[in-house]
Design an enzyme around this catalytic site. Structure first.
Site, PDB file in Angstrom:
ATOM      1  N   CYS A 102     -40.791  37.576  -1.364  1.00 44.40           N
ATOM      2  CA  CYS A 102     -40.597  38.956  -1.563  1.00 44.40           C
ATOM      3  C   CYS A 102     -39.600  39.774  -0.617  1.00 44.40           C
ATOM      4  CB  CYS A 102     -41.815  39.741  -1.444  1.00 44.40           C
ATOM      5  SG  CYS A 102     -42.941  39.011  -2.629  1.00 44.40           S
TER       6      CYS A 102
ATOM      7  N   GLY B 110     -27.426  30.584   9.756  1.00 44.32           N
ATOM      8  CA  GLY B 110     -27.606  31.777  10.585  1.00 44.32           C
ATOM      9  C   GLY B 110     -29.137  31.661  11.099  1.00 44.32           C
TER      10      GLY B 110
ATOM     11  N   TRP C 260     -28.694  44.529  -2.256  1.00 44.95           N
ATOM     12  CA  TRP C 260     -29.846  44.186  -1.838  1.00 44.95           C
ATOM     13  C   TRP C 260     -30.708  45.360  -1.489  1.00 44.95           C
ATOM     14  CZ3 TRP C 260     -29.773  38.756   0.489  1.00 44.95           C
ATOM     15  CH2 TRP C 260     -29.424  37.707  -0.342  1.00 44.95           C
TER      16      TRP C 260
ATOM     17  N   CYS D 117     -24.869  32.315  -1.533  1.00 40.85           N
ATOM     18  CA  CYS D 117     -25.831  31.236  -2.018  1.00 40.85           C
ATOM     19  C   CYS D 117     -26.073  31.612  -3.612  1.00 40.85           C
ATOM     20  CB  CYS D 117     -27.099  31.376  -1.304  1.00 40.85           C
ATOM     21  SG  CYS D 117     -27.667  32.972  -0.912  1.00 40.85           S
TER      22      CYS D 117
ATOM     23  N   HIS E 146     -20.706  33.525   3.804  1.00 35.62           N
ATOM     24  CA  HIS E 146     -21.684  32.429   3.073  1.00 35.62           C
ATOM     25  C   HIS E 146     -22.076  33.285   1.815  1.00 35.62           C
ATOM     26  CE1 HIS E 146     -25.210  30.203   2.244  1.00 35.62           C
ATOM     27  NE2 HIS E 146     -25.765  31.221   2.174  1.00 35.62           N
TER      28      HIS E 146
ATOM     29  N   GLU F 185     -23.896  27.191  -1.521  1.00 33.57           N
ATOM     30  CA  GLU F 185     -25.046  26.444  -2.080  1.00 33.57           C
ATOM     31  C   GLU F 185     -24.327  25.342  -2.859  1.00 33.57           C
ATOM     32  OE1 GLU F 185     -25.952  26.063  -5.304  1.00 33.57           O
ATOM     33  OE2 GLU F 185     -27.960  25.144  -4.899  1.00 33.57           O
TER      34      GLU F 185
ATOM     35  N   HIS G 220     -34.452  25.389   0.133  1.00 32.76           N
ATOM     36  CA  HIS G 220     -35.219  26.321  -0.575  1.00 32.76           C
ATOM     37  C   HIS G 220     -36.602  25.292  -0.901  1.00 32.76           C
ATOM     38  CE1 HIS G 220     -31.344  27.843  -1.235  1.00 32.76           C
ATOM     39  NE2 HIS G 220     -31.746  28.878  -1.006  1.00 32.76           N
TER      40      HIS G 220
ATOM     41  N   ARG H 283     -48.913  42.555  -1.935  1.00 35.19           N
ATOM     42  CA  ARG H 283     -48.428  41.061  -1.943  1.00 35.19           C
ATOM     43  C   ARG H 283     -49.465  39.902  -2.017  1.00 35.19           C
ATOM     44  NH1 ARG H 283     -44.595  39.906   2.803  1.00 35.19           N
ATOM     45  NH2 ARG H 283     -45.889  41.538   3.798  1.00 35.19           N
TER      46      ARG H 283
HETATM   47  N1  GLN Z   1     -27.483  34.501   7.723  1.00 27.77           N
HETATM   48  C1  GLN Z   1     -28.634  34.431   6.805  1.00 27.77           C
HETATM   49  C2  GLN Z   1     -29.576  33.363   7.253  1.00 27.77           C
HETATM   50  O1  GLN Z   1     -29.233  32.496   7.480  1.00 27.77           O
HETATM   51  C3  GLN Z   1     -27.892  34.158   5.262  1.00 27.77           C
HETATM   52  C4  GLN Z   1     -29.176  34.251   4.289  1.00 27.77           C
HETATM   53  C5  GLN Z   1     -28.824  34.145   2.943  1.00 27.77           C
HETATM   54  O2  GLN Z   1     -27.474  33.642   2.517  1.00 27.77           O
HETATM   55  N2  GLN Z   1     -29.441  34.718   2.009  1.00 27.77           N
HETATM   56  O3  GLN Z   1     -30.645  33.764   6.951  1.00 27.77           O
HETATM   57 ZN    ZN Z   2     -27.593  31.739   1.460  1.00 29.58          ZN
END
Ligand code: GLN
Ligand code: ZN
Length: 768
Positions: free
Chosen positions: A530, A446, A575, A657, A655, A679, A708, A15
């Site tokens: 990463c 979270g 993922w 994004c 949730h 998002e 972000h 990395r």
């Molecule tokens: N609960 C996770 C966090 O807050 C959600 C992250 C995500 O949506 N990528 O980190």
């Molecule tokens: Zn998210």
């Protein structure tokens, strides 16, 4: 038979890119040091590929942040708001690039970052090009040309890689109404021709042009655009040879079009769509070569050489070996760098390691396949084939993979397992009475900042410098501080902060059966971020509660409700590197059963709000629309399987994004979460449109704070966004929250932003 590669991981096997970029952003290293780090990675990658014996080695596959963003800089598609940076005397091209990627809050400027979204169905994110009606293009950054020369100075006549003009336009977005970005093609083409002309002048032999959209559903006008663009390209550069690369899907109804384009090689992803080979072979014109993407560029399993050879020999039979090239299915950007770095037997048992190949090993597989496919070299490689066949067999038979108890549970799933007790309206009343939250409740997604100190705790635990008890005590302290901090900021629904988690998928994977881990298997997610996806190699099962202890502890510290925090089955699947020996849907539902056990235990422990994150649901959507329905069906079923076995009073959140919701809104509604947070802030609530026109029935928290970027949004800004949301959503359904977890942020900026956010919610309560 040429071998070539479509792209090599740019982050460095340790990395290095992440470290260099982040050091530069925090002013610990100079621009020159950063540029040097980039050069070192490129040189190393080129050497690796050269040593492996790959004929055509890509260049311009490197980027300090994102290759689509780089292309926007190359062609001069720089949104007007960044113009002040162009005029600033000591701001470099790379500073401009980072400002576009990350936003810029300095020198009296306050520029929001460009929108970011997923690269097709992968977990890589690119920065969405922004186009206006009067958009012009001009060769602005000379990166492509510089990298070609840099490789040549090292003795490599590299193959420059460019996203093609049609895909580039399609990847972008119209920022003003009333025009179609494809209409910009005529203005864009001269810049491409200029770049290609210069590359030809510099002595480039091959250029790889990526047109992933060519394997997707196309409108007629897009097909015409392909024809005119490629006619122009080959006309202008008769000395260059072009490899036109498609990936992530099969050509299907575009096969004829693709085969008619005047290029030298057409690259096919034969891992995700092996059947397209027959189709393309049946209509291929005599001058066209085929590049066979037989080695999986985005998964970690060893290639089944025998199966690949069958595909290769089919092509050779028809075309002769001169017209066949071998390559990974797509860029190796999506694969971890090097399996050789994995030496931890407990994380990755050697039996499992024996089933894997990372980017570097995949290069060898390509070269081996060529060796085996050519009669004159076959014998030299015959042992490798034998060894590979044994590996394949040992994986199929392995006792590590098959768990009968899981398979029985899976078979016993009934339709009732997929349904909450009552419809949403009933649940909402009960939850409202039970939770007693204010209008426009505030919450976060979270995680809270994972400081170096927190990360160091985990490292010290791993090294044995901390006992598990000491580690737990330290995490408890962090959690308690976060609770006090949230109370202080005035949030309504609190979270425990996820300090105990290295990563939202890895954390669960480590506690579940069927997962293995790498020490260095990093892949780029966006910019310097990463991820190290777990490897799901076998049947999945929960062994013991995974999060209950932390949620319960957090709840014991406060009278406000704590939101339990789980990662959903589709996201864990999406993922991870997923086993390829059973359908993904089966693996997803196995995970769902494990998550359901956890949901039930959280409820039993007195947690009344449980969030099951599914940020990855949209990105799992297959590239071709014809395959959507099937995917969405099982994805929704997996979520419902995980979330439905709770009482009406328990509030289920989810949730998501970076999602474009238009395509999937019905399925999002079918998931039937009581609350969804999404998002929207970077797109100024645009994403909400889908929920509004669909009349999304349940509660919703459209993100008002873009996490972000380090930029702190003002109260007014968030109030304005909330008003936008309130104009279209019923007040009682609206939540107030950031647009994602705060893990990557720093505490001070987070505090200022959340204080502003809570103030915005309070102001709104007063106004309504
Ligand atoms: N609960 C996770 C966090 O807050 C959600 C992250 C995500 O949506 N990528 O980190
Ligand atoms: Zn998210």
């Amino acid at each position: 038979m040429l071998t070539h590669n479509l792209g090599y991981p740019r982050i460095g096997s340790h990395r290095e890119l992440k470290k260099a970029c982040e050091s530069y952003w925090s002013s610990q290293i100079s621009l020159n040091e950063l540029l040097d780090a980039g050069r070192a990675i490129r040189r190393h990658n080129w050497q690796r590929q050269h040593e492996a014996g790959i004929d055509l080695i890509p260049c311009n596959d490197f980027s300090f942040y994102d290759h689509v963003l780089d292309l926007s800089l190359t062609v001069g598609a720089i949104p007007a708001r960044y113009r002040p940076l162009l005029d600033m005397p000591d701001s470099s091209e790379l500073d401009l690039c980072f400002a576009m990627a990350r936003g810029y809050q300095k020198d009296g400027l306050d520029l929001i970052a460009m929108e970011m979204t997923k690269w097709f169905d992968t977990n890589y994110h690119y920065l969405v090009p922004e186009f206006t009606k009067d958009q012009t293009f001009s060769l602005t950054s000379r990166n492509v040309l510089d990298e070609f020369q840099e490789a040549r100075a090292l003795g490599i006549n590299a193959t420059p890689v460019l996203v093609g003009p049609v895909s580039y336009l399609l990847l972008g977005k119209e920022k003003v109404p009333d025009f179609n970005r494809l209409d910009l093609l005529d203005r864009l083409m001269p810049v491409y021709l200029q770049i290609l002309g210069e590359l030809q002048g510099l002595g480039a032999q091959y250029v790889q042009i990526d047109e992933p959209f060519l394997a997707l559903d196309l409108q007629d006008e897009t097909k015409r655009a392909y024809e005119s663009a490629y006619a122009a390209i080959t006309r202008a550069c008769p000395e260059l040879k072009f490899i036109l690369a498609t990936y992530f899907a099969g050509l299907e109804d575009n096969a004829e079009l693709a085969a008619s384009l005047p290029v030298n090689y057409l690259h096919l992803d034969l891992v995700c769509a092996p059947a397209q080979l027959d189709q393309v072979l049946s209509l291929i014109p005599p001058q066209l070569g085929l590049s066979l993407g037989v080695v999986d560029g985005r998964n970690v399993w060893k290639n089944d050489l025998k199966r690949s050879l069958e595909l290769i020999s089919k092509a050779v039979e028809k075309l002769g070996s001169e017209r066949v090239a071998l390559a990974p299915s797509c860029s190796l950007l999506h694969a971890p760098c090097d399996l050789v770095l994995e030496r931890d037997e407990t994380a990755l048992p050697s039996e499992i390691k024996g089933w894997l190949a990372f980017a570097r090993q995949k290069l060898d597989e390509i070269v081996t396949l060529r060796g085996l496919a050519q009669p004159e070299t076959h014998r030299q490689y015959a042992d490798k084939l034998k060894e590979n066949m044994l590996d394949m067999e040992s994986r199929r038979q392995s006792a590590l993979i098959h768990r009968p108890a899981v398979q029985q549970r899976f078979a016993a799933v009934r339709p009732d397992d997929l349904k909450r007790q009552s419809p949403f309206g009933v649940r909402q009343e009960k939850q409202c009475a039970d939770l007693n939250l204010p209008l426009f409740p505030t919450t976060t997604i979270g995680s809270f900042p994972q400081t170096d100190d927190v990360r160091r705790l985990r490292l010290r635990l791993k090294k044995g410098e901390l006992t598990p008890e000491q580690y737990e005590a330290a995490i408890r302290t962090e959690t308690e501080q976060a609770i006090r901090w949230q109370e202080d900021v005035g949030l309504d629904v609190l979270v425990h902060g996820e300090f105990e988690r290295n990563d939202m998928v890895e954390y669960f994977g480590e506690l579940l059966k069927g997962f293995a881990f790498t020490g260095s298997g990093w892949v780029q997610s966006y910019g310097s971020r990463c991820v190290k996806p777990p490897i799901i190699y076998g049947d999945v099962e929960r062994q013991a509660p995974m999060t209950v202890k932390w949620s319960k502890y957090a709840q014991s510290l406060t009278a406000k409700p704590i939101k339990g925090m789980l990662t959903g089955p589709v996201t864990i699947l999406q993922w991870s590197f997923v086993r390829d020996d059973q359908p993904r849907s089966t693996t997803a539902k196995q995970i769902a059963l494990a998550i359901r056990d956890e949901v039930c235990d959280l409820e039993k422990a007195g947690i009344r709000i449980i969030q099951i994150d599914e940020p990855a649901i949209r990105e799992g959507l297959p590239p071709r629309q014809a395959d959507w329905k099937d995917y969405l069906n099982w994805a929704v079923e997996a979520f419902r399987l995980a979330s439905s076995r709770v009482v009406d009073e328990t509030q289920i959140h989810t949730h998501m994004c970076y999602s474009e919701f238009n395509d999937i809104i019905e399925s999002v509604a079918e998931m039937d979460a009581d609350v969804i947070t999404i998002e929207t802030s970077r797109s100024q609530m645009e994403l909400l449109d889908a929920f509004v026109s669909f009349r999304y029935p349940n509660e919703i928290g459209p993100g008002v704070y873009d996490i972000h970027s380090p930029r702190v949004p003002t109260e007014q800004e968030m109030t304005a966004l909330l008003h936008k949301a309130l104009a279209v959503l019923p007040a009682r359904n609206l939540w107030v929250n950031p647009d994602c977890g705060l893990k990557t942020r720093k505490w001070p900026e987070t505090r200022r932003a959340l204080v502003n956010m809570v103030a915005a919610a309070k102001a709104l309560r007063e106004q309504v």
